[in-house]
Design a protein around this motif. Sequence first.
Motif, PDB file in Angstrom:
ATOM      1  N   ALA A   9      64.481  76.359  40.582  1.00  0.00           N
ATOM      2  CA  ALA A   9      65.785  75.798  40.927  1.00  0.00           C
ATOM      3  C   ALA A   9      66.025  75.752  42.430  1.00  0.00           C
ATOM      4  O   ALA A   9      67.150  75.544  42.871  1.00  0.00           O
ATOM      5  N   SER A  11      66.944  74.767  45.807  1.00  0.00           N
ATOM      6  CA  SER A  11      67.805  73.621  46.098  1.00  0.00           C
ATOM      7  C   SER A  11      67.134  72.635  47.034  1.00  0.00           C
ATOM      8  O   SER A  11      66.494  73.011  48.011  1.00  0.00           O
ATOM      9  N   ASP A 165      62.514  68.520  39.270  1.00  0.00           N
ATOM     10  CA  ASP A 165      63.499  67.877  40.137  1.00  0.00           C
ATOM     11  C   ASP A 165      64.695  67.381  39.334  1.00  0.00           C
ATOM     12  O   ASP A 165      65.851  67.566  39.733  1.00  0.00           O
ATOM     13  N   ARG A 168      67.418  69.960  38.404  1.00  0.00           N
ATOM     14  CA  ARG A 168      68.248  70.510  39.484  1.00  0.00           C
ATOM     15  C   ARG A 168      69.676  69.974  39.443  1.00  0.00           C
ATOM     16  O   ARG A 168      70.595  70.603  39.967  1.00  0.00           O
ATOM     17  N   ARG A 171      72.520  72.504  38.165  1.00  0.00           N
ATOM     18  CA  ARG A 171      73.080  73.488  39.097  1.00  0.00           C
ATOM     19  C   ARG A 171      73.923  72.801  40.168  1.00  0.00           C
ATOM     20  O   ARG A 171      75.022  73.262  40.502  1.00  0.00           O
ATOM     21  N   HIS A 172      73.435  71.693  40.701  1.00  0.00           N
ATOM     22  CA  HIS A 172      74.139  71.047  41.808  1.00  0.00           C
ATOM     23  C   HIS A 172      75.471  70.429  41.378  1.00  0.00           C
ATOM     24  O   HIS A 172      76.361  70.253  42.214  1.00  0.00           O
TER      25      HIS A 172
END
Length: 237
Positions: A9, A11, A165, A168, A171-172
Amino acid sequence: MTTDREFDATSTLLAVPDVQNFRDAGVGGLRTGLLYRSGSLSRLTPDGAQRLKDLGLRTVVDLRTAAEIAVWPDERHGLTYRLHHLPLVPDNDGSKPTWPATQAEAYPFMAEVGGPALAGTIRRLAEPDAFPAVIHCAVGKDRTGLTIAVIQSLAGLSEAEIMTDYLRSNRHLGLDQGPLPYTDEHGRPQFAHPVHRDNLGAALARIHDLHGSIPAYLHAHGVTATEIATVGDALRP
């Protein structure tokens, strides 16, 4: 089997004020600073526009429908980039849902109807001086997720790297704890759902079912071998 919570994960998020999920798609050893992915630029601020100018932005591909753009047009604040509107799913007047009932059904649907937009994106990125480029939809997870996956595949990423990718976004966008409510462009209450590897996998599988491979799928929608090679080569180190 690896679950959606068991992945790298780390960032790749970049700070662009009031733009959701803006990050570099140059992962897994691909070149950075060329291809970005994000949510819409409808809330872009002057500071955010300066950030995009600093990144050298030349091209924006907007995958949203005309109805979405009418309600939430992208802001520019003086930015001079080439804009390409390539809706990945059909426009409609709001009288019927644009998407299938479930996210699991939506991904194969995107593969089935999104060929012209995916092909158009590759053709635009193959134009001279297309990079750096941003590809976005509303929040940058589903339509953008599939489009970026196709491009990353052309550049040689493995499916595992592509999935890392793609995941992700949860979370973002704050979706790692579950769905979040929002109001769509027709004023209807909806929920934004987390992305899942099985859904993207289903879309990629549908592309292969239809044409045997991603390049063949793109060829069927008018993309040349030279254009595919140009985009893939641009992103390889």
